[in-house]
Design a protein around this motif. Structure first.
Motif, PDB file in Angstrom:
ATOM      1  N   HIS A   1      -9.659 -15.240  12.962  1.00  0.00           N
ATOM      2  CA  HIS A   1     -10.918 -15.475  12.245  1.00  0.00           C
ATOM      3  C   HIS A   1     -10.643 -15.746  10.767  1.00  0.00           C
ATOM      4  CE1 HIS A   1     -14.533 -14.201   9.966  1.00  0.00           C
ATOM      5  NE2 HIS A   1     -15.180 -14.816  10.956  1.00  0.00           N
ATOM      6  N   ALA A   2      -9.703 -14.997  10.175  1.00  0.00           N
ATOM      7  CA  ALA A   2      -9.345 -15.229   8.777  1.00  0.00           C
ATOM      8  C   ALA A   2      -8.699 -16.604   8.600  1.00  0.00           C
ATOM      9  CB  ALA A   2      -8.399 -14.123   8.301  1.00  0.00           C
ATOM     10  N   VAL A   3      -7.866 -17.004   9.578  1.00  0.00           N
ATOM     11  CA  VAL A   3      -7.252 -18.334   9.519  1.00  0.00           C
ATOM     12  C   VAL A   3      -8.323 -19.419   9.575  1.00  0.00           C
ATOM     13  CG1 VAL A   3      -5.737 -19.954  10.723  1.00  0.00           C
ATOM     14  CG2 VAL A   3      -5.062 -17.556  10.469  1.00  0.00           C
ATOM     15  N   HIS A   4      -9.264 -19.271  10.487  1.00  0.00           N
ATOM     16  CA  HIS A   4     -10.330 -20.262  10.624  1.00  0.00           C
ATOM     17  C   HIS A   4     -11.205 -20.296   9.371  1.00  0.00           C
ATOM     18  CE1 HIS A   4      -9.976 -19.810  15.272  1.00  0.00           C
ATOM     19  NE2 HIS A   4      -8.964 -20.464  14.727  1.00  0.00           N
ATOM     20  N   LEU A   5     -11.422 -19.142   8.758  1.00  0.00           N
ATOM     21  CA  LEU A   5     -12.205 -19.099   7.528  1.00  0.00           C
ATOM     22  C   LEU A   5     -11.479 -19.837   6.406  1.00  0.00           C
ATOM     23  CD1 LEU A   5     -14.769 -17.981   6.192  1.00  0.00           C
ATOM     24  CD2 LEU A   5     -13.456 -15.931   5.585  1.00  0.00           C
ATOM     25  N   THR A   6     -10.156 -19.662   6.340  1.00  0.00           N
ATOM     26  CA  THR A   6      -9.368 -20.378   5.337  1.00  0.00           C
ATOM     27  C   THR A   6      -9.427 -21.882   5.560  1.00  0.00           C
ATOM     28  OG1 THR A   6      -7.860 -18.486   5.182  1.00  0.00           O
ATOM     29  CG2 THR A   6      -7.073 -20.577   4.317  1.00  0.00           C
ATOM     30  N   ILE A   7      -9.336 -22.294   6.822  1.00  0.00           N
ATOM     31  CA  ILE A   7      -9.422 -23.721   7.135  1.00  0.00           C
ATOM     32  C   ILE A   7     -10.776 -24.289   6.729  1.00  0.00           C
ATOM     33  CG2 ILE A   7      -9.490 -25.382   9.047  1.00  0.00           C
ATOM     34  CD1 ILE A   7      -7.363 -23.711  10.438  1.00  0.00           C
ATOM     35  N   SER A   8     -11.821 -23.540   7.007  1.00  0.00           N
ATOM     36  CA  SER A   8     -13.165 -24.036   6.649  1.00  0.00           C
ATOM     37  C   SER A   8     -13.328 -24.172   5.141  1.00  0.00           C
ATOM     38  CB  SER A   8     -14.236 -23.099   7.227  1.00  0.00           C
ATOM     39  OG  SER A   8     -14.160 -21.816   6.621  1.00  0.00           O
ATOM     40  N   LYS A   9     -12.693 -23.281   4.369  1.00  0.00           N
ATOM     41  CA  LYS A   9     -12.771 -23.387   2.918  1.00  0.00           C
ATOM     42  C   LYS A   9     -11.991 -24.587   2.403  1.00  0.00           C
ATOM     43  CE  LYS A   9     -13.481 -18.450   2.013  1.00  0.00           C
ATOM     44  NZ  LYS A   9     -12.923 -17.221   1.380  1.00  0.00           N
TER      45      LYS A   9
END
Length: 741
Positions: A43-51
């Motif tokens: 989830h943290a990885v996906h959040l970083t990608i979205s940013k």
């Protein structure tokens, strides 16, 4: 681009994980499943990608997130396969077992906490919903009590089944409907069942995803995330190693870590190829549950694989009929089991108070900061404690050799020595020194496991001489117990000898059972045994090999021969018989030799001679025992009471030989006109069998009478000397090999 149902992704990952375990694992009842721990991480990885993709379209962001998930899973699989190829699993054993216990205690707290949240619902305050989680707690306590009382997997399985079908039974009887139970949060909610994604078949969802996502992947962002993905893969690999070791610890079974990591690597690759794409591992709690419920064969994995396929089609209908107390009670039961196997076990078996401290600290870190942080903190604490406590202590297997190299210092004739030269490979002697701790135990266990694994040409007896072992920790104590079980399975005998009192206390505290090695004339079963003195233990091993292979051992028991004279004649024949004349004068020579000896009876505690005194005689034991003690150089002329010393402690008197019926003692100094090297005395304390000490009968040969014999009958005198020298050569070979090893 439509994102598929999460249940379908999970089940496809479960199917790939279980197929990898089913076909590539040696665990007959192994269960591999997706990693819950990866949810917040990914989830943290996906959040970083979205940013990083704030100006990109939602399909591009979704496709890049999905690709990162698959890339992470594939990387884990490749890293595990590469690691097993390089044999990196052996480095896991350098992790202290106390750290694993601490991590598992933290998991136990997490499971108990999960029981409350799953039963009550994550969005509802626990204080206001005690009616929902209290039944789960009580049912978990009942399951734990039932498990401890009857140890019946069938009873536990039937209890869980009864809990699972309770909502359906209430609905069928018209007491409460499923809808009413869902509304009151007694069963899982079905709000997701009406979504557009769930209305489409799972295979259509997956086809739509993979046929459209490739064109939307933003590759520069994905490449930028590669270091993070590889770090996550390495961290996940460590978690998998820890869970495997935890399963081994809690089920008291042994696995090949390389083979199991290889199977997990294939499981992750299959998870990605089948479309699930979620990292997976052999979860400790599921495998311990399976083991406690009686799972022992590949049938378990086959049923799980078929069940995953079935659930892909019917999961949406069955999932929302299950009560929340089912996983809640299961989590409570497992949490209590883990508490018992960790903190309760450590408090009762800890080798040092720091063990309890490490477990407590790790549990708190697991609860508030996560599993990875707890492993790091626990490992650092363990290393710090052991570094401070045992800094400068060298450790290891000092040397290893079979009975053709090492030989007991005891009376044997030429036939026995020849047989041991031929059959000595059936006994392996391992000399251990230093301190056995979590970092040094792997080298020791590797050496012993190699001996236990060779069933066709390996030794039947393995003797561990711990005379120079200064101490051991909890990890080493459990490894010794595991080696004992392995010895019994391999149909071998593992004998430990010369344990210091501090080491014995650690083994007793860790509840390691050390059975006394049966004495002469008794059969020795397979497994782990203890004999306090090295020479006695090695002699017992040699006698076991000789008797097992049909070698007749000359009697050392006077009563079986009928008289003291007959016994002494046989002893002299064993020593000098092959050097006496063969012309019919042998009996006369024996009669004359026997006339040289005079009988004496020594009471318990009597010192026959002291180390450093001028040699005036040698002796042969007829009945009882004599102990020979070596002393530090400062005490050689005036030795203190060695029988009251703690044997094996550095700087103290040390027992180096035990002379029993038929054994000569003192002939080294006798032949070479040296001062006595050891103090010889009759033991004044109780023996290992608890019997009171008794007097010892000996036959003494004075040096003056021996010198007269050399002048009167040179041939007989030469035969005596040659017999003594042959025995001396074997003893000096043993001592010289010990000194250079």
């Amino acid at each position: 681009m439509m994102v598929p149902n999460g249940t379908s992704v999970w089940l496809l990952s479960q199917l790939g994980a279980q197929l990898g375990t089913l076909f590539f694992s040696d665990m007959q009842n192994g269960i591999c499943c997706p990693m819950l721990e990866m949810i917040p991480i990914l989830h943290a990885v996906h959040l970083t990608i979205s940013k990083k993709m704030t100006h990109k379209s939602p399909p591009e962001v979704q496709a890049t997130c999905v690709a990162s998930c698959f890339l992470c899973t594939a990387s884990i699989g490749m890293l595990l396969l590469l690691g097993t190829r390089l044999g990196l699993a052996k480095y896991l054993r350098a992790v202290p077992l106390i750290v694993l216990k601490g991590a598992l205690f933290g998991v136990a707290i997490f499971l108990i906490s999960s029981c409350l949240h799953v039963s009550a619902g994550l969005a509802i305050p626990l204080v206001e919903t005690w009616r929902h989680w209290m039944p789960a707690v009580l049912l978990g306590l009942l399951l734990f009590a039932l498990d401890e009382a009857v140890h019946s997997p069938v009873a536990i399985a039937l209890s869980l089944l009864a809990i699972g079908i309770a909502p359906s039974a209430l609905d069928a009887l018209g007491i409460r409907t499923i809808a009413e139970l869902q509304q009151e949060t007694w069963v899982f909610q079905s709000s997701a069942a009406s979504s557009a994604a769930d209305s489409e078949a799972w295979y259509s969802q997956m086809w739509d995803l993979y046929s459209s996502c490739w064109q939307y992947i933003h590759w520069p962002v994905l490449l930028e995330m590669m270091p993070t993905v590889l770090g996550i893969a390495a961290s996940a690999s460590l978690l998998m190693l820890m869970d495997l070791k935890a399963v081994e610890l809690l089920t008291e079974r042994e696995f090949s870590l390389d083979k199991e990591l290889r199977s997990i690597g294939f499981s992750n690759l299959l998870s990605a190829l089948l479309g699930g794409g979620w990292p997976c591992y052999i979860l400790c709690s599921l495998n311990v549950t399976c083991y406690r419920l009686g799972g022992r064969s590949k049938f378990v994995g086959t049923c799980l694989s078929l069940g995953a396929i079935l659930c892909l089609f019917v999961a949406s209908k069955l999932l929302y009929r299950l009560p929340r107390v089912l996983p809640g009670s299961l989590f409570m039961w497992l949490g209590l089991v883990f508490v018992k196997e960790t903190i309760v076990d450590i408090c009762s078996k800890h080798t040092h108070k720091s063990d309890v401290f490490i477990v407590g600290v790790m549990a708190l870190v697991v609860k508030f900061y996560g599993f990875n942080n707890a492993l790091l903190v626990g490992t650092l604490l363990a290393m710090s404690f052991f570094t401070v406590r045992y800094s400068g202590s060298q450790v290891g297997v000092r040397t290893s050799g079979d009975a053709r190299f090492y030989r007991a210092i005891c009376t044997r004739d030429f036939t026995e020595h020849s047989a041991l030269e031929e059959l000595g490979h059936l006994i392996e002697v391992v000399h251990i020194s230093g301190f056995l701790m979590f970092a040094s135990t792997p080298a020791f266990t590797d050496a012993v496991r190699e001996l236990l694994a060779d069933s066709a040409h390996g030794p039947e007896w393995i003797l561990l001489n711990c005379q120079n072992l200064q101490g051991l920790d909890y990890s080493a104590a459990l490894e010794l117990a595991t080696l004992g079980r392995k010895a019994a399975e391999s149909q071998k005998r593992l004998v430990i000898t010369e344990l210091q009192s501090s080491v014995q206390e650690v083994l007793q505290q860790a509840r390691v059972e050390l059975k006394e090695l049966p004495g002469p004339g008794s059969s020795v079963p397979y497994g782990l045994f203890y004999q306090s003195h090295y020479q006695s233990a090695l002699q017992r091993c040699e006698n076991g090999v000789l008797s097992r292979l049909g070698q007749r051992l000359p009697s050392k028991s006077q009563p079986t021969l009928g008289s003291e004279q007959a016994f002494m004649r046989e002893v002299l024949m064993r020593y000098f018989g092959d050097f006496l004349p063969k012309d019919g004068l042998q009996d006369k020579a024996l009669d004359r030799a026997m006339g040289l000896f005079e009988k004496k009876v020594l009471e318990p505690g009597t010192v026959l001679w002291n180390a450093g005194e001028e040699c005036t005689k040698c002796a042969c034991v007829v009945e009882g025992t004599l102990h020979a003690y070596a002393h530090p150089s400062r005490k050689r002329t005036k030795p203190s009471s060695p029988q009251r010393k703690v044997l094996g402690d550095l700087g103290k008197d040390r027992l180096v030989a035990i002379a029993g019926p038929g054994d000569f003692i003192g002939f080294l100094a006798f032949v070479n006109t040296f001062p006595y090297e050891h103090t010889a005395l009759v033991p004044a304390t109780q023996g290992e069998d608890g019997e009171e000490p008794e007097s010892t009968s000996i036959l003494v040969l004075q040096r003056s009478r021996y010198e007269e014999l050399l002048l009167a009958d040179p041939a007989l005198g030469q035969a005596l000397v040659r017999g003594f020298l042959r025995q001396i050569s074997y003893e000096w070979r043993e001592l010289s090999r010990l000194s250079v090893s």
